[in-house]
Design an enzyme around this catalytic site. Sequence first.
Site, mmCIF file in Angstrom:
data_model
loop_
_atom_site.group_PDB
_atom_site.id
_atom_site.type_symbol
_atom_site.label_atom_id
_atom_site.label_comp_id
_atom_site.label_asym_id
_atom_site.label_seq_id
_atom_site.Cartn_x
_atom_site.Cartn_y
_atom_site.Cartn_z
ATOM 1 N N LYS A 8 48.825 37.931 62.026
ATOM 2 C CA LYS A 8 49.582 36.713 62.306
ATOM 3 C C LYS A 8 49.004 35.497 61.604
ATOM 4 O O LYS A 8 49.723 34.525 61.363
ATOM 5 C CB LYS A 8 49.659 36.487 63.818
ATOM 6 C CG LYS A 8 50.525 37.518 64.532
ATOM 7 C CD LYS A 8 51.918 37.647 63.906
ATOM 8 C CE LYS A 8 52.806 38.630 64.650
ATOM 9 N NZ LYS A 8 54.095 38.863 63.950
ATOM 10 N N ASP A 33 58.572 43.462 60.628
ATOM 11 C CA ASP A 33 58.157 42.295 61.403
ATOM 12 C C ASP A 33 58.253 40.948 60.687
ATOM 13 O O ASP A 33 58.588 39.958 61.312
ATOM 14 C CB ASP A 33 56.715 42.488 61.869
ATOM 15 C CG ASP A 33 56.301 41.517 62.957
ATOM 16 O OD1 ASP A 33 57.092 41.284 63.878
ATOM 17 O OD2 ASP A 33 55.184 40.974 62.883
ATOM 18 N N ARG A 91 49.153 49.825 70.540
ATOM 19 C CA ARG A 91 49.730 49.613 69.213
ATOM 20 C C ARG A 91 49.327 50.709 68.246
ATOM 21 O O ARG A 91 48.295 51.359 68.403
ATOM 22 C CB ARG A 91 49.220 48.281 68.638
ATOM 23 C CG ARG A 91 49.735 47.052 69.352
ATOM 24 C CD ARG A 91 51.054 46.619 68.796
ATOM 25 N NE ARG A 91 51.589 45.429 69.448
ATOM 26 C CZ ARG A 91 52.661 44.792 69.040
ATOM 27 N NH1 ARG A 91 53.310 45.212 67.974
ATOM 28 N NH2 ARG A 91 53.111 43.740 69.692
ATOM 29 N N SER A 106 57.642 40.073 70.009
ATOM 30 C CA SER A 106 57.079 41.393 70.287
ATOM 31 C C SER A 106 57.630 41.927 71.604
ATOM 32 O O SER A 106 57.699 41.212 72.606
ATOM 33 C CB SER A 106 55.552 41.302 70.365
ATOM 34 O OG SER A 106 55.004 40.931 69.130
ATOM 35 N N HIS A 118 60.534 35.798 61.402
ATOM 36 C CA HIS A 118 59.889 36.775 62.274
ATOM 37 C C HIS A 118 60.951 37.814 62.632
ATOM 38 O O HIS A 118 61.599 37.747 63.666
ATOM 39 C CB HIS A 118 59.356 36.086 63.533
ATOM 40 C CG HIS A 118 58.550 36.977 64.418
ATOM 41 N ND1 HIS A 118 58.576 36.885 65.800
ATOM 42 C CD2 HIS A 118 57.690 37.983 64.134
ATOM 43 C CE1 HIS A 118 57.768 37.787 66.311
ATOM 44 N NE2 HIS A 118 57.225 38.462 65.325
ATOM 45 N N ARG A 129 47.217 38.868 71.234
ATOM 46 C CA ARG A 129 46.904 37.583 70.618
ATOM 47 C C ARG A 129 46.540 36.550 71.683
ATOM 48 O O ARG A 129 46.923 36.657 72.833
ATOM 49 C CB ARG A 129 48.112 37.067 69.827
ATOM 50 C CG ARG A 129 48.432 37.848 68.574
ATOM 51 C CD ARG A 129 49.666 37.255 67.894
ATOM 52 N NE ARG A 129 50.880 37.405 68.704
ATOM 53 C CZ ARG A 129 51.421 36.443 69.431
ATOM 54 N NH1 ARG A 129 50.867 35.231 69.460
ATOM 55 N NH2 ARG A 129 52.521 36.659 70.128
ATOM 56 N N LYS A 167 62.249 44.879 67.688
ATOM 57 C CA LYS A 167 62.349 44.735 66.235
ATOM 58 C C LYS A 167 61.945 46.008 65.512
ATOM 59 O O LYS A 167 62.658 46.506 64.649
ATOM 60 C CB LYS A 167 61.463 43.592 65.736
ATOM 61 C CG LYS A 167 61.899 42.214 66.106
ATOM 62 C CD LYS A 167 61.171 41.156 65.304
ATOM 63 C CE LYS A 167 59.690 41.391 65.138
ATOM 64 N NZ LYS A 167 58.956 41.472 66.416
ATOM 65 N N THR A 168 60.753 46.505 65.843
ATOM 66 C CA THR A 168 60.238 47.692 65.160
ATOM 67 C C THR A 168 61.050 48.921 65.505
ATOM 68 O O THR A 168 61.442 49.709 64.643
ATOM 69 C CB THR A 168 58.760 47.905 65.508
ATOM 70 O OG1 THR A 168 58.008 46.760 65.098
ATOM 71 C CG2 THR A 168 58.208 49.147 64.821
#
Length: 529
Positions: free
Chosen positions: A198, A254, A319, A235, A217, A57, A239-240
Amino acid sequence: MATGDTYGVDKIGLKNVGRVYRNLPMPALVEMAVARGEGYLAPNGALVVMTGNFTGRSPRDKFTVDQAPSTQNIWWGQVNQKLSPENWDKIRDKVYSYLQTRDLFVFDGFVGADPRYKLPVRVISEQAWHSLFCRTLFIRPTAEELRAHEPKFTVINAGRFLGAGPAEGLRQENFTLVNFEKSMALIGGSEYAGEMKKSAFFIMNYLLPMQGVFTMHCSANMSADGKTALFFGLSGTGKTTLSADPRRRLIGDDEHGWSDQGVFNFEGGCYAKTINLTREKEPQIWDAIRFGSVLENVGVDPLTREIDYADGKITENTRVTYPTPFIENCVLSGMGGHPENVFFLTYDSFGVLPPISKLTPEQAAYQFLSGYTAKVAGTEAGVILPEATFSTCFGAPFLALHPSRYGDLLREKLTAHKAQVWLVNTGCIGGLAGEVPRIPLKHTRTLLTAALEGKLAQVPTQHLPEFGLYVPAHCPDVPSDILNPKSVWKDQKTYQEKVRELAGQFRENFKRWEDRVSADVRAAAPKAS
């Protein structure tokens, strides 16, 4: 399929475009992406694509249109930069002109699994793989829902467009623009698909808090008996990875909302980092990478097409996108009850925070508004090594409203539903980032499991006075010496210096919020000086 129908894209001013393909099935989108030279198939069946100059991003190039009535609500500043309505019109007209005669791909679907808050969205893109990304990541409509679909927000992705810049109020040629009065977002100059994801999150962060929904988030999962847990973090903090637990059912990885009835996923898919991915460490993510998933910027053998997940030459931010049902035993509804445990995940680049500690409600509010972590390599343009940062609410780049709005909603939910909050360091311990390895994933998983099962509640604690934290004295299958950072550092002088340095950064950063919080939250600040 394309039949000459424009499917209503002309209603928003898109004229004289080529063929319009709406909600093509997954195999057709894969076939078209390959035929158009946008990507190729790996041996595991996933579509491999490259995103060009941008592999993450670009938050400095996100703008929101400054106009009433939304201008009264937006948290203006470094995160949310203003764009004039006049410049919006100029850029939109240029994008529309660019898209003339081009074939377009339309995805009509939803953001938000809770029927009460489900937002009908439309994403228009010039590349087939971007439409596949949307079909994989967002909530896919049923045939009946598709027939009745009326988009309430439209995102137009012209990722290859390079016709705007400083003359139109931008920093450079790439941009992500959101116009709440027009219910529209424009993306240009960047092919990185995460900008679409996003943008949708930013839109929900504006709309839902006004309806009393806490937007988060975070990832979410639940136990076999329905006990929900949340995992907040930027990120790269886990989290994932940590929510994809074979012993628990995944709700989402997410973005979620917390309403008066419980937690719900905003998405219908996952967007996971793949750098150094192995089946042994992350079996669920590994097995989800198959036909229908999209791999971005991974290292590939040019002859065999075999994937090298350890290859970070293009970016550390490699990713994969896959539908949530690709995860075995996922929660198909995307909804869960009120959480009993909430985890704040931080990548501590100083190496002085414990792997896990229990927070009081006041400490939870302080840590949430602080949002301490590190930017991990590749997740944003220009980030090569982990950099310490404070991202309020563990997601500052995506907040539309003032952080205190989200902080107030957090305290309301925690108080009403008596959830326990834990601070979890998934970064370094015993030294600085780059000097020592990350805390082993197996230890983090073990600590989280013990917390989820209530085992840590029965364990004696040690007090870390510098940060006011209480950490468990021991946990089965985790070396006791790593639970207290002080015992891991060989150089105690440097340890104390880094403790004071980090504590000072906490206090300096929190000055921004002191006038918006109660005295008990201010008192939760680190004490080291």
